[in-house]
Design a protein around this motif. Structure first.
Motif, PDB file in Angstrom:
ATOM      1  N   SER A 249      -7.197 -54.966  -9.129  1.00 39.88           N
ATOM      2  CA  SER A 249      -6.747 -55.969  -8.175  1.00 39.88           C
ATOM      3  C   SER A 249      -5.629 -56.806  -8.799  1.00 39.88           C
ATOM      4  O   SER A 249      -4.706 -57.213  -8.107  1.00 39.88           O
ATOM      5  CB  SER A 249      -7.905 -56.834  -7.701  1.00 39.88           C
TER       6      SER A 249
ATOM      7  N   TYR B 291      -4.926 -45.687  -6.030  1.00 40.56           N
ATOM      8  CA  TYR B 291      -4.353 -47.013  -5.787  1.00 40.56           C
ATOM      9  C   TYR B 291      -2.857 -46.981  -6.106  1.00 40.56           C
ATOM     10  O   TYR B 291      -2.024 -47.499  -5.358  1.00 40.56           O
ATOM     11  CB  TYR B 291      -5.066 -48.051  -6.662  1.00 40.56           C
TER      12      TYR B 291
ATOM     13  N   TYR C 289      -3.077 -55.509  -6.206  1.00 44.87           N
ATOM     14  CA  TYR C 289      -3.439 -56.122  -4.934  1.00 44.87           C
ATOM     15  C   TYR C 289      -2.337 -56.926  -4.273  1.00 44.87           C
ATOM     16  O   TYR C 289      -2.100 -56.813  -3.079  1.00 44.87           O
ATOM     17  CB  TYR C 289      -4.704 -56.981  -5.050  1.00 44.87           C
TER      18      TYR C 289
ATOM     19  N   PRO D 142      -6.799 -51.787  -0.138  1.00 42.50           N
ATOM     20  CA  PRO D 142      -7.556 -52.534  -1.148  1.00 42.50           C
ATOM     21  C   PRO D 142      -9.030 -52.703  -0.778  1.00 42.50           C
ATOM     22  O   PRO D 142      -9.902 -52.677  -1.645  1.00 42.50           O
ATOM     23  CB  PRO D 142      -6.845 -53.887  -1.199  1.00 42.50           C
TER      24      PRO D 142
END
Lengths: 717, 717
Positions: free
Chosen positions: B664, B170, B668, B617
């Motif tokens: 997140s 990520y 995100y 995501p």
């Protein structure tokens, strides 16, 4: 509780209210009490008695006329926007209840009273909660009766009235908020954003340089300057100590002046230097305090310099020369990692919680989680004692447990009064202990502003009230009285709950009546602040500042008022169809509340912060939550009545959720973020940015001794 | 299925793969096929064979070396950022599986094979799914055995490996996205925002004036101009008709030229004017199409003018002269009513769904809700046939139901192959029908861009796959075979599910093997596009444009690839501890996938849009969802094994949720909004704003005939 004790309770409450009102009329006329009854007008520099052309016509109901004739703009200018929003809340609920009453009372009461389920069944009369009021409730309708259609229609009516008025109110508050925010007077906080979670600076770069260069790159034209948040703990301690000594010095000087006036010039005030002024060496107060102040001033100055240079935290206030840029910056993502350079709009300087600003992003999440767990535990573990209290505080139980109260209780008149008030008073005292604890917990979450912390505490208090008082009393009360039935058949819980609700109607009726008559009576008459003020004035206050402190009224505290009101809303909504007689009580509660608090808002309370109605979305969604509880309860109750068309009630809770979703989609974001259309309205005058910057310097870092240039230097080392 | 038929299936798959790879090597060498195997390089204007210094050394494995040596920047420049993100997804999963294999295979296989639960109990062998592979699975461990500790540790290992690699991935994608977005080349869409839900204009104000004055007030310095969205349905129809005739004219001219070359100059091409060219009067094609085109050109022009003047919708594209302002404006609330003047960042011009732009805020919500209901129904009703298919498609069942296949099936060799592939092929064909339908549904939601619609469709496809294939097959398969047990004792469902999972391991093993060998073999060899291209070239294509159309490769279609991959991820994770032998299959699937698709991305597919990794995501949270399914499954399975320390597994799903929440929160928002820090990076050159504006004019409104000034006038009437 039988019918006569209910009437006695009602009568007593009313009598107390009338007494308190007369007391208010009498006391508020006295010029010596003017600071207790009109502090807000005095602080605003207005003549206390010359409100709304009323001159000195002190008839007992003059305040009602004044409260009624005050416009919304009066309320906003005297008591702030948040207070005006609180009145929108009160009047919206009032309208919901009035519109419901107009249809429900003439429709349901005749339908209920002409049926006779209560007489014909033995089950309802045996559990001890039966009284004459039951004849006017839905409990009096036979099972499967077609008369239930009237109640079903009533359920729909209340729901649609609520939707309509809530939608109107949300729109109204939204427009009002926009109008207030786009006003042409510049508010300092509209030019500022709060930046938290600033990452480590590069080597050889100060925090201030880092912040300045970051924002200068992004906003080359509109960036004004920045203020790095410092750890003010130490300096604040010294500053408070200094202020304390200054007050004490003024106090000692006033005592000395008084004693000289009364002819004893040799009696200089003294005090002891030890713990609480009770121990240690006796010294001359004036000399002692002067010495202390002279000691502290240089200490404060050096600590201020140290703080500004060494104790910079990873948070900052960033000032822009333009409202639109500030509003837009507060909503935009700045760093690609969301947990760095997080921005929000800055709260007013007076409500900044400086110590929370430095708390890191993920630490805030963890703190919030821990606080929620603590609150959940508190709610769960208070449940048990409240259940016990509501089961124990019947007089019969008290006599059994505490045999020595028997002779007192056996007095007929006292017994009736006690029977009426005992359970409610226990409950009210119980709830009074909580808000402080919840506010402390909310502040511990790492929230940056007071108003936000108050909102968070208010939410927790709301959940507490709903779970423990409403559901606890309803279920607890009926569970204790019907324990045997449940032991035999656990599946009967649902039926028992639905059957038990009407049994608690009179309990809640008395609670509502007690709250509005006694509660608002005390509120209006301000007996307690009055007594405290006079005691302080007589025995403690010597200086003018101390006197102002003694009568300074504080704010409306809607953070705790709203959950209390929400309990009443939920109770009244839930019983509105089951026992429509509760509706007039609700109407009186909110009508009287509106009147009394409008008087208090205009004349007494002084707002201590301003959040421009950010509380409203919470009020809105909580009224809606109360409505959903009501709709689900009705579904259960119609089921218990074996009404075959009960599926007709299923769309209602779904509709409520859709309505709530639509409202929050349409309106909510403007209560969180500033709309640029609103921010771009022209200003009366270009604000003095230096003044805006200065207003954000915390009091403990402000200093006459520190020269302006020095401060500049200290802030930008 | 017994062990030998499993091996046959594996062998066949592998054989097909080798064959296809050899075919690829042979075919891709031929110059005539170069447009099928290297279209992306040709379209980019590169020499097809001169990749990465490889010259013409056409050894069969050259493509592998080329795929391995290509850097991430090569992938981004050849196939776009979204493709690079897809490779991050593939390599992340690959790493998770490799790291899991390294620990699990040497640890669990010896532990499993030396126990003997399978031999000693009769229950497992009787349901027909037993095979020699079971000896290598957790099913071979006795109940309550302390050997289960090894499997418990393995469960934790897989989870922590996944957390670690997902977090790293990520972060990596986030940084990569920032790097790409802050590149100094100006991308037109970075200067534009999309405004929808524009309220009614004031009287006497055109839509364009309204939009211009609104944004000019808020952004006086950086607002460039606006483009009101028009209803292009009519004009687009005419434009497409015109383009169609132009193509047909070119085609007819090419035929005529060819026939003259072959010595038949009198044979002018003809066609019929009626339905599909099959009925109606016969006309000379070249004359007829020319006439049609001459008719349509003025019609198009007048319709263009009409559209620009009369068919303005309540949506607009707003152009800024500054990247930071555009990025900030796209994130900010503009009107106090959230459902008016809603803004988002503009997608690329090529992927705008013009017809969706005018759909109103609440209509979008309703459409979305309706689409979700339809998808939910589709998922529910496909469940039943899939359950049947997986129960019916055993050869024994087929023989019973369709007696005429008996002689075919009784052939030993054929029988083994059929037995291995039958259930899987049914499933794969079944799933191939769905994506189009889901994409149409997603577009009907009112989504403004193609990439967003693809993401939405991909999500729906994921839910479909997970619920119908994975859970449907697992539960369906075991429910059908153990129906009698459940009839007697409904509570045994949980135990049966946990017991049934290992029984389906071989089914899924074959599915994975089939998917990677045959699926990637076909992908690499491009047999189907090759055949289609050659057929078209021979019989249909006459002009150069038609030829390009015949070999134009399309994009990678990761919207449907990802759900397919996710199914494999879920299967492999769920069985990773139960039957660790599945791990190498997963490793081969993702390793081979990475290799083959990298070749295809570099040489074949042409990206049709760019969303800068907004899919990531979703990929991330779906891998996490697979992990949670795995953890819950393991909890159930350990329970079925009567392992007393099974509560040690409870923290895992909670940890996964916390991990997902933390990810997140941290990452995100940057995938939804543009970070200003990224947007404020300096540009190579100040973009030509007029060119930016022109790039957003839809093709049907572009026109050589329309003079520039006229267009200006038409757009700002």
């Amino acid at each position: 509780m039988d019918f006569s004790s209910f009437l006695t309770s009602l009568g007593t409450s009313f009598l107390i209210f009338v007494l308190l009102m007369l007391l208010f009329t009498w006391l508020s006329r006295k010029p010596g009490n003017v600071v207790v009854y009109y502090p807000n007008r005095i602080l605003k520099g207005l003549d206390p008695w010359d409100a709304y052309g009323g001159s000195r016509t002190r008839n007992p109901f003059a305040w009602i006329g004044e409260a009624m004739s005050a416009t919304e703009q009066d309320v906003i200018s005297m008591s702030g926007f948040d207070t005006a929003v609180y009145f929108v809340f009160l009047s919206t609920v009032l309208r919901i209840l009035v519109l419901s009453s107009i249809v429900l009372l003439p429709m349901l009461l005749p339908v209920a009273v002409t049926d006779d389920s209560v007489k014909s069944t033995t089950a309802t009369t045996s559990n001890g909660t039966f009284n004459d009021l039951d004849k006017l409730s839905m409990g009096n309708i036979r099972r499967r009766s077609p008369r239930l259609w009237a109640f079903l229609i009533a359920t729909y009516w209340v729901s649609f009235v609520t939707y309509y008025l809530l939608w109107k109110a949300y729109k109204y508050v939204s427009v009002l908020r926009a109008d207030t925010l786009m006003s042409s007077e510049a508010k300092p906080e509209q030019f500022v954003i709060l930046v938290r979670d600033i990452p480590l600076a590069l080597r050889g770069q100060t925090r201030k340089e880092q912040v300045d260069s970051y924002f200068n790159t992004i906003y080359p034209q509109t960036f004004y300057r920045s203020m790095v948040v410092t750890d003010n703990k130490e300096v604040n301690k010294i500053w408070e100590e200094l202020e304390g000594y200054k007050k004490k010095l003024a106090h000692a000087k006033a005592i000395y002046a008084e004693s000289r006036r009364t002819g004893k010039p040799e009696a200089r005030p003294t005090n002891k230097t030890g713990f609480l002024g009770l121990f240690g060496a006796k010294v001359d107060s004036i000399e002692y305090y002067k010495e202390k102040i002279n000691e502290l001033i240089p200490k404060l100055k050096s600590e201020q310099n140290l703080t500004l240079r060494e104790k910079q935290q990873d948070a900052a206030l960033v000032f822009f020369t333009n409202r639109v840029t500030a509003a837009s910056a507060a909503q935009s993502l700045h760093d690609q990692m969301v947990d760095k350079w997080t921005v929000t709009d800055a709260p007013e300087p007076r409500q900044l919680l400086w110590n929370n600003l430095k708390i890191k992003f993920f630490q805030r999440q963890v703190r919030q989680f821990v606080v929620y767990v603590i609150v959940a535990l508190a709610i769960l573990f208070y449940m048990i004692p409240i259940g016990f209290i509501s089961a124990l505080t019947t007089l019969d139980n008290l006599k059994k447990l505490l045999p020595f109260v028997k002779p007192v209780v056996n007095l007929k008149a006292l017994r009736t009064v006690l029977e009426a008030f005992l359970p409610q008073i226990a409950l009210i005292i119980f709830l009074a202990l909580l808000p402080k604890f919840l506010l402390i917990l909310s502040k511990a979450e790492g929230i940056p502003s007071v108003s936000h912390a108050v909102r968070a505490a208010s939410g927790k208090y709301f959940y507490f009230t709903m779970l423990n008082v409403f559901i606890g009393v309803t279920v607890g009360g009926t569970l204790f009285s019907t324990l045997k039935t449940i032991e035999k058949n656990p599946n009967s819980v649902v039926t028992i709950l639905a059957n038990g609700l009407p049994g608690n109607a009179t309990f809640f009726l008395t609670l509502v009546a007690l709250k509005f008559f006694v509660g608002y009576g005390l509120e209006l008459s301000r007996i307690v602040p009055l007594i405290i003020y006079h005691l302080k004035r007589k025995y403690l206050c010597k200086t003018e500042a101390e006197l102002v402190e003694a009568w300074y009224p504080g704010d409306l505290k809607y953070g705790t008022r709203v959950p209390g009101d929400m309990l009443i809303v939920t109770i009244v909504l839930c019983y509105s169809v089951i026992a429509p007689l509760i509706l007039p009580f609700g109407v009186v509660y909110f009508g009287l509340g509106w009147l009394v608090l409008r008087n208090q808002a205009l004349k007494v309370y002084v707002p201590s912060y301003e959040s421009y109605g950010r509380m409203w979305p919470h009020m809105h969604s909580r009224i809606l939550a109360a409505l959903i509880i009501y709709q689900v309860t009705m579904f259960g109750y119609f089921g218990a009545k074996k009404f075959v068309y009960v599926p007709f009630l299923i769309p209602l809770p779904i509709l409520s959720l859709v309505f709530g979703y639509a409202c929050s989609r349409k309106f909510y974001r403007f209560f969180r973020d500033m709309a640029l259309e609103v921010a771009c309205h022209d200003l009366n005058q270009i604000p003095n940015m230096d003044q805006v910057f200065r207003s954000f310097i915390p009091p403990c870092l402000r200093s006459k001794e520190l020269d302006d240039d020095e401060f500049e230097d200290a802030l930008s080392p």
